[in-house]
Write a protein that holds these residues in place. Structure first.
Motif, PDB file in Angstrom:
ATOM      1  N   ARG A  49      -7.302   3.107   2.530  1.00  0.00           N
ATOM      2  CA  ARG A  49      -7.917   1.791   2.350  1.00  0.00           C
ATOM      3  C   ARG A  49      -7.023   0.643   2.817  1.00  0.00           C
ATOM      4  O   ARG A  49      -7.425  -0.519   2.745  1.00  0.00           O
ATOM      5  CB  ARG A  49      -8.264   1.581   0.881  1.00  0.00           C
TER       6      ARG A  49
ATOM      7  N   GLN B  74      -8.268  -5.349  -3.868  1.00  0.00           N
ATOM      8  CA  GLN B  74      -9.534  -4.898  -3.271  1.00  0.00           C
ATOM      9  C   GLN B  74      -9.474  -4.948  -1.741  1.00  0.00           C
ATOM     10  O   GLN B  74      -9.464  -6.020  -1.123  1.00  0.00           O
ATOM     11  CB  GLN B  74     -10.753  -5.698  -3.780  1.00  0.00           C
ATOM     12  N   SER B  75      -9.526  -3.750  -1.158  1.00  0.00           N
ATOM     13  CA  SER B  75      -9.364  -3.640   0.300  1.00  0.00           C
ATOM     14  C   SER B  75     -10.360  -4.496   1.083  1.00  0.00           C
ATOM     15  O   SER B  75     -10.002  -5.092   2.099  1.00  0.00           O
ATOM     16  CB  SER B  75      -9.492  -2.173   0.725  1.00  0.00           C
TER      17      SER B  75
ATOM     18  N   GLY C 266      -4.036  -2.789 -10.974  1.00  0.00           N
ATOM     19  CA  GLY C 266      -3.257  -1.552 -11.122  1.00  0.00           C
ATOM     20  C   GLY C 266      -3.483  -0.582  -9.976  1.00  0.00           C
ATOM     21  O   GLY C 266      -3.265   0.626 -10.099  1.00  0.00           O
ATOM     22  N   GLN C 267      -3.983  -1.113  -8.844  1.00  0.00           N
ATOM     23  CA  GLN C 267      -4.239  -0.255  -7.683  1.00  0.00           C
ATOM     24  C   GLN C 267      -3.812  -0.974  -6.413  1.00  0.00           C
ATOM     25  O   GLN C 267      -3.540  -2.181  -6.415  1.00  0.00           O
ATOM     26  CB  GLN C 267      -5.742   0.059  -7.594  1.00  0.00           C
ATOM     27  N   LEU C 268      -3.804  -0.216  -5.314  1.00  0.00           N
ATOM     28  CA  LEU C 268      -3.484  -0.760  -3.997  1.00  0.00           C
ATOM     29  C   LEU C 268      -4.645  -0.444  -3.056  1.00  0.00           C
ATOM     30  O   LEU C 268      -5.384   0.495  -3.323  1.00  0.00           O
ATOM     31  CB  LEU C 268      -2.198  -0.116  -3.461  1.00  0.00           C
ATOM     32  N   PRO C 269      -4.829  -1.196  -1.979  1.00  0.00           N
ATOM     33  CA  PRO C 269      -3.937  -2.211  -1.433  1.00  0.00           C
ATOM     34  C   PRO C 269      -4.027  -3.552  -2.168  1.00  0.00           C
ATOM     35  O   PRO C 269      -5.022  -3.872  -2.806  1.00  0.00           O
ATOM     36  CB  PRO C 269      -4.453  -2.379   0.012  1.00  0.00           C
TER      37      PRO C 269
ATOM     38  N   TYR D 279       0.856  -1.192   0.000  1.00  0.00           N
ATOM     39  CA  TYR D 279       0.000   0.000   0.000  1.00  0.00           C
ATOM     40  C   TYR D 279       0.892   1.242   0.000  1.00  0.00           C
ATOM     41  O   TYR D 279       2.116   1.142  -0.061  1.00  0.00           O
ATOM     42  CB  TYR D 279      -0.952  -0.013   1.217  1.00  0.00           C
ATOM     43  N   PHE D 280       0.249   2.394   0.088  1.00  0.00           N
ATOM     44  CA  PHE D 280       1.008   3.643   0.162  1.00  0.00           C
ATOM     45  C   PHE D 280       1.273   3.977   1.633  1.00  0.00           C
ATOM     46  O   PHE D 280       0.718   3.335   2.527  1.00  0.00           O
ATOM     47  CB  PHE D 280       0.206   4.776  -0.506  1.00  0.00           C
TER      48      PHE D 280
ATOM     49  N   TRP E 140       5.490   4.800  -7.609  1.00  0.00           N
ATOM     50  CA  TRP E 140       4.347   3.902  -7.784  1.00  0.00           C
ATOM     51  C   TRP E 140       4.182   3.396  -9.219  1.00  0.00           C
ATOM     52  O   TRP E 140       3.919   2.212  -9.448  1.00  0.00           O
ATOM     53  CB  TRP E 140       3.078   4.609  -7.261  1.00  0.00           C
TER      54      TRP E 140
ATOM     55  N   LYS F 154       2.846  -0.309 -10.662  1.00  0.00           N
ATOM     56  CA  LYS F 154       1.410  -0.364 -10.949  1.00  0.00           C
ATOM     57  C   LYS F 154       1.020  -1.582 -11.812  1.00  0.00           C
ATOM     58  O   LYS F 154       0.067  -2.297 -11.497  1.00  0.00           O
ATOM     59  CB  LYS F 154       1.008   0.948 -11.643  1.00  0.00           C
TER      60      LYS F 154
HETATM   61  N1  LIG Z   1     -11.941  -0.541  -4.733  1.00  0.00           N
HETATM   62  C1  LIG Z   1     -10.522  -0.511  -4.505  1.00  0.00           C
HETATM   63  C2  LIG Z   1     -10.034   0.910  -4.747  1.00  0.00           C
HETATM   64  C3  LIG Z   1      -8.517   0.961  -4.690  1.00  0.00           C
HETATM   65  C4  LIG Z   1      -7.994   2.383  -4.880  1.00  0.00           C
HETATM   66  O1  LIG Z   1      -8.715   3.312  -5.256  1.00  0.00           O
HETATM   67  N2  LIG Z   1      -6.683   2.515  -4.617  1.00  0.00           N
HETATM   68  C5  LIG Z   1      -6.014   3.771  -4.765  1.00  0.00           C
HETATM   69  C6  LIG Z   1      -5.393   4.192  -3.418  1.00  0.00           C
HETATM   70  S1  LIG Z   1      -6.592   4.306  -2.134  1.00  0.00           S
HETATM   71  C7  LIG Z   1      -4.866   3.600  -5.752  1.00  0.00           C
HETATM   72  O2  LIG Z   1      -4.283   2.535  -5.862  1.00  0.00           O
HETATM   73  N3  LIG Z   1      -4.511   4.684  -6.443  1.00  0.00           N
HETATM   74  C8  LIG Z   1      -3.385   4.692  -7.345  1.00  0.00           C
HETATM   75  C9  LIG Z   1      -3.781   4.405  -8.755  1.00  0.00           C
HETATM   76  O3  LIG Z   1      -4.973   4.192  -9.075  1.00  0.00           O
HETATM   77  O4  LIG Z   1      -2.865   4.410  -9.614  1.00  0.00           O
HETATM   78  C10 LIG Z   1     -10.211  -0.996  -3.077  1.00  0.00           C
HETATM   79  O5  LIG Z   1     -11.078  -0.848  -2.212  1.00  0.00           O
HETATM   80  O6  LIG Z   1      -9.118  -1.526  -2.850  1.00  0.00           O
END
Ligand SMILES: N[C@@H](CCC(=O)N[C@@H](CS)C(=O)NCC(=O)O)C(=O)O
Length: 209
Positions: free
Chosen positions: A19, A68-69, A54-57, A13-14, A44, A48
């Motif tokens: 999340r 997916q958190s 492509g997202q965290l966590p 995560y960050f 990041w 990615k």
């Molecule tokens: N529905 C996803 C949403 C994940 C999300 O929005 N992550 C954001 C950080 S809170 C992220 O990775 N942002 C960086 C990006 O999209 O490149 C979850 O609940 O994990």
């Protein structure tokens, strides 16, 4: 040859609560050692494409990646005794956790405002008015009516840790402007006094919101 045992889990995560903190809280509660991997925004994009959405966590377990958190939180809650005592109680815990987690989406405009202080203030006002105040007021009434120390049932569950995490996240963004809801504040304090949670909060790396 190193004899150090590898941790079972890695959380990617960050360096924020957002999340990701719910998973950290569950692992603190369960006293499970894990790798708490925190990416800098500047690095990041290099990582990615390696992540399933492509997202965290993302939780890494046995070489597999789970995004997916809430999927992560449910998986860990089931494994570490935070999922209630029967299926119906679990469904209620799950629904409550979803409801609390919805607030993260409402905070997005605060992060989108960047350095524009005017826009940021507007976004914080809206987050408080449209997400935090209605949620906290509803939970406060619920806690008063159910007379329990916890949101669902009579023991700490995933839902209580979700509330703790959301409360700290909102406090990090809104400071002392959080609505004064005595039962919600008391639950936050109660969870914060659980020794394993207290220990984590005292020792965790500085994590702004
Ligand atoms: N529905 C996803 C949403 C994940 C999300 O929005 N992550 C954001 C950080 S809170 C992220 O990775 N942002 C960086 C990006 O999209 O490149 C979850 O609940 O994990």
């Amino acid at each position: 040859m190193s004899t150090r045992r590898r941790n079972e889990y890695k959380l990617h995560y960050f360096n924020m609560k957002g999340r990701g903190e719910l998973a950290r809280l569950i692992m603190a509660y369960a006293k499970v050692p894990y790798d708490d991997i925190r990416y800098e925004n500047a690095d990041w994009l290099q990582h990615k494409d390696r992540m399933p959405n492509g997202q965290l966590p993302v939780l890494e377990w046995k070489g597999q990646l789970l995004p997916q958190s809430l999927a992560i939180a449910r998986f860990l809650a089931h494994r570490h005794n935070l999922a209630g005592t029967d299926e119906w109680q679990w469904a209620k815990i799950d629904a409550m956790t979803d409801t609390i987690n919805d607030t993260f989406g409402e905070a997005r405009p605060i992060f989108m405002a960047g350095e524009d202080e005017g826009k940021k203030k507007e976004a914080v006002d809206s987050f408080l008015k449209n997400a935090i105040e209605p949620l906290f007021k509803r939970l406060d009434k619920m806690l008063e009516d159910n007379g329990s120390d916890y949101l669902i049932g009579n023991q700490c569950s995933l839902a209580d840790l979700a509330l703790f995490s959301c409360y700290d996240f909102a406090a990090g963004l809104c400071g002392d402007r959080l609505p004064k809801c005595q039962h919600v504040a008391a639950l936050h304090a109660r969870v914060g006094q659980i020794p394993a949670i207290k220990n984590w909060v005292e020792k965790r790396p500085a994590t702004p919101f």
